[in-house]
Write a protein that holds these residues in place. Structure first.
Motif, PDB file in Angstrom:
ATOM      1  N   ALA A 143      39.056  32.345   9.872  1.00  0.00           N
ATOM      2  CA  ALA A 143      39.231  33.287   8.768  1.00  0.00           C
ATOM      3  C   ALA A 143      38.583  34.634   9.063  1.00  0.00           C
ATOM      4  O   ALA A 143      38.827  35.613   8.361  1.00  0.00           O
ATOM      5  CB  ALA A 143      38.648  32.692   7.484  1.00  0.00           C
ATOM      6  N   TYR A 144      37.742  34.683  10.127  1.00  0.00           N
ATOM      7  CA  TYR A 144      37.010  35.915  10.435  1.00  0.00           C
ATOM      8  C   TYR A 144      37.576  36.669  11.633  1.00  0.00           C
ATOM      9  O   TYR A 144      37.042  37.712  12.003  1.00  0.00           O
ATOM     10  CB  TYR A 144      35.539  35.605  10.757  1.00  0.00           C
ATOM     11  N   THR A 145      38.589  36.107  12.293  1.00  0.00           N
ATOM     12  CA  THR A 145      39.064  36.702  13.538  1.00  0.00           C
ATOM     13  C   THR A 145      40.563  36.527  13.666  1.00  0.00           C
ATOM     14  O   THR A 145      41.161  35.661  13.021  1.00  0.00           O
ATOM     15  CB  THR A 145      38.354  36.050  14.750  1.00  0.00           C
TER      16      THR A 145
ATOM     17  N   LEU B 166      33.869  18.208  13.952  1.00  0.00           N
ATOM     18  CA  LEU B 166      33.090  19.423  13.739  1.00  0.00           C
ATOM     19  C   LEU B 166      33.772  20.643  14.356  1.00  0.00           C
ATOM     20  O   LEU B 166      33.788  21.728  13.767  1.00  0.00           O
ATOM     21  CB  LEU B 166      31.700  19.259  14.353  1.00  0.00           C
ATOM     22  N   VAL B 167      34.335  20.458  15.545  1.00  0.00           N
ATOM     23  CA  VAL B 167      35.028  21.560  16.213  1.00  0.00           C
ATOM     24  C   VAL B 167      36.194  22.052  15.354  1.00  0.00           C
ATOM     25  O   VAL B 167      36.411  23.255  15.191  1.00  0.00           O
ATOM     26  CB  VAL B 167      35.512  21.133  17.609  1.00  0.00           C
ATOM     27  N   ALA B 168      36.960  21.103  14.788  1.00  0.00           N
ATOM     28  CA  ALA B 168      38.091  21.481  13.936  1.00  0.00           C
ATOM     29  C   ALA B 168      37.623  22.297  12.738  1.00  0.00           C
ATOM     30  O   ALA B 168      38.218  23.332  12.398  1.00  0.00           O
ATOM     31  CB  ALA B 168      38.839  20.233  13.473  1.00  0.00           C
ATOM     32  N   ASP B 169      36.568  21.845  12.104  1.00  0.00           N
ATOM     33  CA  ASP B 169      36.054  22.584  10.942  1.00  0.00           C
ATOM     34  C   ASP B 169      35.598  23.992  11.333  1.00  0.00           C
ATOM     35  O   ASP B 169      35.830  24.962  10.605  1.00  0.00           O
ATOM     36  CB  ASP B 169      34.885  21.823  10.313  1.00  0.00           C
ATOM     37  N   MET B 170      34.966  24.113  12.491  1.00  0.00           N
ATOM     38  CA  MET B 170      34.500  25.420  12.935  1.00  0.00           C
ATOM     39  C   MET B 170      35.676  26.349  13.241  1.00  0.00           C
ATOM     40  O   MET B 170      35.643  27.535  12.912  1.00  0.00           O
ATOM     41  CB  MET B 170      33.622  25.270  14.178  1.00  0.00           C
ATOM     42  N   LEU B 171      36.715  25.807  13.881  1.00  0.00           N
ATOM     43  CA  LEU B 171      37.874  26.631  14.204  1.00  0.00           C
ATOM     44  C   LEU B 171      38.540  27.163  12.932  1.00  0.00           C
ATOM     45  O   LEU B 171      38.945  28.325  12.862  1.00  0.00           O
ATOM     46  CB  LEU B 171      38.884  25.832  15.027  1.00  0.00           C
ATOM     47  N   VAL B 172      38.669  26.301  11.926  1.00  0.00           N
ATOM     48  CA  VAL B 172      39.303  26.728  10.678  1.00  0.00           C
ATOM     49  C   VAL B 172      38.422  27.742   9.954  1.00  0.00           C
ATOM     50  O   VAL B 172      38.894  28.780   9.479  1.00  0.00           O
ATOM     51  CB  VAL B 172      39.599  25.511   9.778  1.00  0.00           C
ATOM     52  N   THR B 173      37.114  27.458   9.865  1.00  0.00           N
ATOM     53  CA  THR B 173      36.207  28.357   9.153  1.00  0.00           C
ATOM     54  C   THR B 173      36.108  29.712   9.854  1.00  0.00           C
ATOM     55  O   THR B 173      36.276  30.769   9.229  1.00  0.00           O
ATOM     56  CB  THR B 173      34.807  27.731   9.055  1.00  0.00           C
TER      57      THR B 173
ATOM     58  N   LEU C 110      25.901  31.067  11.881  1.00  0.00           N
ATOM     59  CA  LEU C 110      25.759  32.416  12.430  1.00  0.00           C
ATOM     60  C   LEU C 110      26.592  32.643  13.689  1.00  0.00           C
ATOM     61  O   LEU C 110      26.633  33.757  14.203  1.00  0.00           O
ATOM     62  CB  LEU C 110      24.285  32.698  12.747  1.00  0.00           C
ATOM     63  N   LEU C 111      27.238  31.618  14.185  1.00  0.00           N
ATOM     64  CA  LEU C 111      27.920  31.714  15.469  1.00  0.00           C
ATOM     65  C   LEU C 111      29.149  32.620  15.383  1.00  0.00           C
ATOM     66  O   LEU C 111      30.061  32.371  14.592  1.00  0.00           O
ATOM     67  CB  LEU C 111      28.350  30.320  15.919  1.00  0.00           C
ATOM     68  N   PRO C 112      29.223  33.714  16.187  1.00  0.00           N
ATOM     69  CA  PRO C 112      30.446  34.524  16.216  1.00  0.00           C
ATOM     70  C   PRO C 112      31.619  33.704  16.755  1.00  0.00           C
ATOM     71  O   PRO C 112      31.419  32.798  17.580  1.00  0.00           O
ATOM     72  CB  PRO C 112      30.092  35.669  17.175  1.00  0.00           C
ATOM     73  N   PRO C 113      32.854  33.993  16.329  1.00  0.00           N
ATOM     74  CA  PRO C 113      34.005  33.183  16.744  1.00  0.00           C
ATOM     75  C   PRO C 113      34.150  33.042  18.260  1.00  0.00           C
ATOM     76  O   PRO C 113      34.492  31.962  18.758  1.00  0.00           O
ATOM     77  CB  PRO C 113      35.194  33.942  16.144  1.00  0.00           C
ATOM     78  N   GLN C 114      33.860  34.110  19.031  1.00  0.00           N
ATOM     79  CA  GLN C 114      34.082  34.048  20.467  1.00  0.00           C
ATOM     80  C   GLN C 114      33.075  33.159  21.195  1.00  0.00           C
ATOM     81  O   GLN C 114      33.251  32.849  22.382  1.00  0.00           O
ATOM     82  CB  GLN C 114      34.065  35.459  21.081  1.00  0.00           C
ATOM     83  N   LEU C 115      32.010  32.734  20.497  1.00  0.00           N
ATOM     84  CA  LEU C 115      31.006  31.872  21.126  1.00  0.00           C
ATOM     85  C   LEU C 115      31.211  30.394  20.814  1.00  0.00           C
ATOM     86  O   LEU C 115      30.444  29.543  21.281  1.00  0.00           O
ATOM     87  CB  LEU C 115      29.598  32.299  20.692  1.00  0.00           C
TER      88      LEU C 115
END
Length: 408
Positions: free
Chosen positions: A147-149, A137-144, A26-31
């Motif tokens: 795609a939204y921002t 984990l950080v890398a996976d979050m940045l890539v995922t 649920l985390l928005p990209p900017q957070l």
């Protein structure tokens, strides 16, 4: 919290990383940035920076974000962050008067998207284990979340990008991939104005499917043709047709959409990553170079096949057998047709000399060596790239990776 009182046990690490996993959905990209900074602070870390690779593959640029330390871009060549990025391993640099600056590669699968940097007063094996897992984990979050921002794309840009380049970069797979049996890496030039060049690949079971294309013309016309060519290639690849049928489907798509005066040159390859057997269709492209023990030993010639879009006959497939450690370098004609020295073309001989000179320095791996080659070619061309110029390299190791699917 004192340094000696910080819990760095594996149980603590599991709880810490679990928070990231629980909130990631649920985390928005900017957070992302403030959450990462909070996580690092829990183990006594500070001055967290997220550095992303720029599109020209020359710099690691800081991602702006709340609670992130935003410094100057760092060169990929000759910087601690660059070493971590290229080698895929953490780099530790003692700080004055105390502390250690850690640079951790952000590995998404086997593609390095950037580097996470942070400072600790002291560092031990528990820190290294936990931070290595956190960076994954950080890398996976940045890539995922990327795609939204547009924020991550904007951070990577060092100059304005043309519409055609926007299209091409959106088409590309990750610019590198590494598994135990095979590695690939690619570079597009000019990064912010590329139009008709592209490459694509996929690893399906034991077959590496790869394609390098060059659509005629410039600007949006070329980008549109390249988009259709890559789309047709992926469609053919995903319905499990042969190499010859891939060529036919691409040819039909280009000729139907653009008519008889438009074409795309292409190299299509299958590499069996277990055996090293390579199948090649060369449709009007410069022949790939086979590099063995650091030297170009031959051009991988194949029977003449018309460029995609000209309605050519079924291509004859050329077969080659790779040896462990062999590299195959594909390139588009923008590399060798650039004019230098008052009008003389750069040519294949100069390219081969530049490839062979890579042996003069120890290899730092496929991605790093391809980047060195790209920079060397730019110097030889006095920094000029008036046409699209693409490099794509495969390195075959063989062996197996089944052990990675077995828990200890």
């Amino acid at each position: 919290m004192g340094e000696e009182s910080v819990d760095r046990s594996e149980g603590f690490g599991e709880r810490l990383l679990g928070v990231l996993l629980d909130r990631a959905r649920l985390l928005p990209p900017q957070l992302i940035a403030p959450l990462i900074a909070e996580e690092v602070a829990r183990i006594g870390g500070r001055d967290v920076s997220i550095l992303l690779q720029d599109y020209a593959q020359e710099l690691l640029v800081p991602l702006p974000g709340k609670k992130l330390h935003v410094g100057q871009p760092e060169p990929i060549i000759d910087s601690p962050a660059g070493r971590a990025f290229l080698r895929g391993h953490a780099v530790e640099v003692p700080q004055t008067p105390s502390g250690v600056r850690m640079y951790l590669p952000l590995l998404d699968g086997s593609d390095t998207v950037g580097v996470m940097a942070l400072t600790l007063n002291v560092i031990g094996d528990d820190d290294r284990r936990l931070l290595s897992r956190l960076s994954g984990l950080v890398a996976d979050m940045l890539v995922t979340k990327g795609a939204y921002t547009d924020q991550f794309f904007q951070a990577r840009r060092r100059e304005p990008m043309s519409v055609s380049a926007e299209i091409q970069w959106s088409l590309l797979p990750p610019t590198s991939m590494s598994v135990p049996q095979v590695e690939v890496a690619g570079i597009l030039e000019p990064a912010y104005r590329v139009a008709g060049d592209s490459f694509d690949y996929a690893l399906n079971d034991n077959i590496l499917h790869a394609a390098v294309i060059d659509a005629m013309g410039h600007g949006l016309d070329a980008a549109t043709m390249a988009t259709v060519a890559i789309g047709a290639y992926r469609h053919a690849r995903r319905v499990f047709v042969s190499l010859a049928e891939k060529y036919a489907l691409m040819d039909d798509a280009i000729s139907r959409q653009f008519g008889p005066d438009h074409f795309v040159t292409a190299q299509l390859m299958h590499v069996n990553i277990a055996t090293g057997e390579l199948e090649l269709v060369n449709a009007g492209h410069p022949a790939p170079l086979l590099i063995r023990d650091g030297r170009v030993v031959q051009q991988l010639e194949s029977a003449t096949t018309l460029p995609v879009g000209f309605g050519g006959e079924e291509p004859r497939i050329r077969e080659h057998t790779l040896q462990q450690g062999d590299r195959v370098l594909c390139y588009t004609d923008g590399i060798i047709e650039e004019h230098v020295n008052g009008g003389e073309q750069f040519g294949e001989e100069r390219l081969i000399r530049c490839v062979n000179r890579l042996r003069d320095e120890p290899s730092q791996g496929l991605r790093a060596d391809l980047r060195r080659l790209s920079h060397s070619l730019k110097r030889e061309r006095s920094g000029r790239t008036t046409d699209d110029a693409t490099l794509f390299m495969i390195e075959w190791h063989g062996g197996a990776a089944d052990h990675l699917a077995v828990l200890d």
